[in-house]
Design a protein around this motif. Sequence first.
Motif, short mmCIF file in Angstrom:
data_model
loop_
_atom_site.label_atom_id
_atom_site.label_comp_id
_atom_site.label_asym_id
_atom_site.label_seq_id
_atom_site.Cartn_x
_atom_site.Cartn_y
_atom_site.Cartn_z
N SER A 243 50.96 42.17 30.34
CA SER A 243 49.62 42.72 30.35
C SER A 243 48.64 41.87 31.15
O SER A 243 47.52 42.29 31.40
N SER A 327 43.77 44.12 36.35
CA SER A 327 44.88 45.04 36.59
C SER A 327 45.43 45.65 35.30
O SER A 327 46.01 46.74 35.32
N ASN A 328 45.24 44.95 34.18
CA ASN A 328 45.75 45.46 32.91
C ASN A 328 44.97 44.79 31.78
O ASN A 328 45.46 43.89 31.11
N GLU A 406 44.91 43.19 20.95
CA GLU A 406 46.23 43.68 21.34
C GLU A 406 47.07 43.75 20.08
O GLU A 406 46.76 43.11 19.07
#
Length: 634
Positions: A243, A327-328, A406
């Motif tokens: 991630s 990006s993530n 997360e």
Amino acid sequence: MSQGTVSAADSRDTVAAYLQQHETKGLLRFITCGSVDDGKSTLIGRLLHDTKLLLDDQLSALESDSRRHGTQGEDIDFALLVDGLSAEREQGITIDVAYRFFGTDKRKFIVADCPGHEQYTRNMVTGASTADLAIVLVDARKGLLTQTHRHSYIVSLLGIRHVVLAVNKMDLVDYDPKIFDDIVAGYRELAGQLGISEVTCIPLSALKGDNMLEASPNTPWYDGPSLLQHLETVDASREAGASGFRLPVQWVNRPNQDFRGFSGTVVAAPAAVGEEIVVVPSGQRSKITRIVTADGDLQCAVPGQAVTFTLADEIDASRGDVIAAASNPAEAADQFAAHLIWMGDQPLLPGRPYWLKIGTRTVGAQITEIKHKIDVNTQDELAAKSLELNEVAYCNLYLDQPVAFEKYADNRDLGAFILIDRQSNGTVAAGTIEFALRRAGNIHWQHVDVDKSARARIKHQTPRCLWFTGLSGSGKSTIANLVEKRLLAMGHHTYILDGDNVRHGLNKDLGFTDEDRVENIRRVAEVAKLMVDAGLVVLVSFISPFRAERRMAREMFATGEFIEVFVDTPLEVAEERDVKGLYAKARAGTLRNFTGIDSPYERPEHPEIVMETTKLDADILAHQLVDKILDGRG
């Protein structure tokens, strides 16, 4: 002389090489857990002793303590190296988590010796929360016990992927391989049920040293590694996060007007200069221009490093935000499904407000629903309305603002949280996030053109909530009714929410347990908030026995809108009045959970108004209250 100079240089090189070797050695955190008297403290003491890590004075103290407190006669009692509390030595048990550091040529170790008694399960959770490996001890004479199941479940819940099943005290069963094999078979079945895939089984005698540092001649039938060999070689590293990196912001670093950085510890994956970032939950974007440390700038920072990022843009980020790879990025949400281990002495009550700390952010939180309680000994799912000390449940949480997160299975740092009691500031629960409740992100405040101030202006009044609290029979409803009559006569727009009346409609599904009382107040506070938003003066007459719920209600309102009115009537006076006959029933035992008798009432600490009904009658108190709330309003 030349030779002496070379020798000194060689010596310096040797010392430098030694220090470099120890600086770059890997670190393994592990715990020992198991039932009482399985030998956890003895195992750690033996490791420390046999790896030659005790200083002469420590060894002398151990020998002296063994003579005074030991359980091994003239031999050394290795458990005393870890059982440091006097109560532990006197009782021969481990109570608190004991941490010890030691190292070998191959690796450094931090070990947490966790207590075996069920009542100290919360201490075991503390030790396991940062561990990479767990040593689960089993007494070869007793086999798998309830605590083996309990601790293995918690190990699984906290994401520890590597387990050593240490079948201890093999010397007391004559090193019988069949006993070992039967215990191993039973544990592998349990581990399969719990999803623990990496299990290494080792026959031991911690007291005698069998298979501790090297293979024992007493177990020729065992061809696996010794305990220390396994600890030195096991790969307990976690996969680099696909991630991308995360930096929970601990501090906005602003030493002068020319420098502004964001400090924290990198987690999940490396971060590099020039990388695009996004701040969660705000969504602002920028690039990393510098990675600053005390030893100079870096081009790349790896997980575990404490650094300061400077960014290309002057964006707004503060403590608790997460700087993540653009990006993530990490997700943000305000409602979650989570596993919860209750660690408080007082029970968990759904709807009661707590503080939730995740990463570096602290926000308000409530448990909105206990989906089910889990019997950690059998893994059965049980219905529950509350949680007691050491109980585990699957719950829904609501936060008062979105946080970056997360799944715990993917990221311990952003998937674990604690709950904090708002009154004592003590930690009452530890939890792991399973997933976000997606509906939370789909619900937004709908803009309306007519607001509270507009509704108040047309009514020519300042909307407020007058919250009357006190014992049953204190006179709350009587005074509230008199106050409303006077306000109405003066042309004000009002409404009374009375405890008895509300239970005929909105709250008719609720009883009088502590859990239902919390939900009772939560619902009424929400309704009162809507009425104040409508521009009304709302009078709430509820016993509302708990300070936490009255504080929760207060926090729903703007400053000055909530006025707590404590109708202070002694219990004996309220009981003498007993208009409804409720105290008599409670005293007779036919009415359970009655406030003041078998359910507590927590007196307000700082109410805006106190009314002593034994000194003045209700009509005078009502007039005084109206005068106070209208004074200076115009």
